[in-house]
Design an enzyme around this catalytic site. Structure first.
Site, PDB file in Angstrom:
ATOM      1  CG  HIS A  96      -2.001   1.005   1.125  1.00 42.72           C
ATOM      2  ND1 HIS A  96      -1.783   2.341   1.381  1.00 42.72           N
ATOM      3  CD2 HIS A  96      -3.296   0.902   0.750  1.00 42.72           C
ATOM      4  CE1 HIS A  96      -2.905   3.015   1.182  1.00 42.72           C
ATOM      5  NE2 HIS A  96      -3.846   2.158   0.789  1.00 42.72           N
ATOM      6  CD  GLU A 166      -5.286   1.339  -3.206  1.00 42.18           C
ATOM      7  OE1 GLU A 166      -6.460   1.439  -2.870  1.00 42.18           O
ATOM      8  OE2 GLU A 166      -4.349   1.384  -2.404  1.00 42.18           O
TER       9      GLU A 166
HETATM   10  C1  PEP Z   1      -6.803   3.146   0.043  1.00 41.69           C
HETATM   11  O1  PEP Z   1      -6.060   3.844   0.739  1.00 41.69           O
HETATM   12  O2  PEP Z   1      -6.556   1.959  -0.169  1.00 41.69           O
HETATM   13  C2  PEP Z   1      -7.996   3.767  -0.526  1.00 41.69           C
HETATM   14  C3  PEP Z   1      -8.552   3.210  -1.555  1.00 41.69           C
HETATM   15  O3  PEP Z   1      -8.423   4.914   0.099  1.00 41.69           O
HETATM   16  P1  PEP Z   1      -9.687   5.814  -0.291  1.00 41.69           P
HETATM   17  O4  PEP Z   1     -10.806   4.919  -0.724  1.00 41.69           O
HETATM   18  O5  PEP Z   1      -9.968   6.557   0.966  1.00 41.69           O
HETATM   19  O6  PEP Z   1      -9.248   6.704  -1.416  1.00 41.69           O
END
Ligand code: PEP
Length: 254
Positions: A96, A166
């Site tokens: 992450h 992400e």
């Molecule tokens: C994350 O940090 O994995 C994430 C998806 O955060 P958010 O949904 O708050 O953007």
């Protein structure tokens, strides 16, 4: 119909076990019968065992937000993937961006991924660029994250791998700042091409999910037009009605 994954990353919230139980119970009560979605909740580790112990249902699966690259030994404060597996957790989030910001490198993430999959956990391997540049350097960055993160990861273990794209610029933002479905679709194809180059056709079966500001208002478009297999949901997973709405949307899609 291919199964979708809706994964809650509670990060370091909520502040007490009582609040964690209350949040969990609201999600549990609000969940409809699901045809096509796996719901995975990754609470802070201090709540994991207690939430698992209190839950006898089958609709919710549990995961952790991190694990170490060794299973046992003198590693004060670390979290053994084998111990997690023994506890009954089925998933772990690795790589992450918030952990990378604390110093985790691709090679460290790689060791963790191999140890976790080796211990029997399913790995949610997070990748994503900090920003986009016009020259497209961010594509090289993503490619490096994938190739170094999966170095030596065997084809036989691919069934235990999900990749969560992400983009860091979207994480924690409001729903209208998520990646567009067009961009997401392009990134999904890009990631699958890299997986194909590493593992052949089998690499194309790895589920690609998305995380970053996913919310009830964008979940349908991200899933159906972005054509990803699920969502990793951060802050919206702490709002039970919104998290349940995202799950229902995912379950209504083909
Ligand atoms: C994350 O940090 O994995 C994430 C998806 O955060 P958010 O949904 O708050 O953007």
């Amino acid at each position: 119909m291919r199964k979708k994954y809706i994964i809650a990353n509670w990060k370091m919230s909520p502040l007490s076990l009582r609040q964690a139980e209350s949040l969990f119970n609201k999600i549990k009560k609000g969940l409809p019968r699901l045809k096509n979605v796996s719901v995975i909740i990754c609470p802070p580790l201090v709540y994991l065992a207690e939430l698992m112990r209190s839950y006898s249902g089958r609709r919710i699966i549990f995961g952790a937000q991190n694990s170490f690259w060794e299973n046992v030994g003198p590693f004060t404060g670390e979290l053994s993937p084998h111990q997690l597996f023994e506890l009954g957790a089925e998933y772990v989030i690795l790589g992450h961006s918030e952990r990378r910001a604390l110093g985790e490198t691709n090679s460290l993430v790689n060791k963790k991924i191999k140890a976790a999959a080796g211990a029997g956990l399913n790995v949610v391997f997070c990748i994503g660029e900090k920003e986009r540049d016009e020259r497209g350097d961010y594509l090289g960055f993503i490619e490096k994250e994938i190739k170094e993160g999966l170095a030596g990861f065997s084809r036989e273990k691919l069934g235990r791998l999900l990749i969560a794209y992400e983009p860091i610029w979207a994480i924690g933002r409001a729903g209208d700042e998520a990646a567009s479905s067009d961009l997401l679709h392009q990134m999904k194809i890009f990631i699958l091409k890299i997986l194909k180059s590493l593992y052949g056709e089998r690499g194309m079966e790895v589920p690609i999910i998305y995380g970053g500001a996913s919310a009830p208002e964008n979940a349908r478009e991200l899933l159906s037009e972005g054509e990803v297999r699920g969502l990793l949901v951060g802050h919206q997973s702490l709002i039970p009605e919104n998290f349940i709405e995202i799950i229902k949307i995912a379950d209504s899609l083909k």
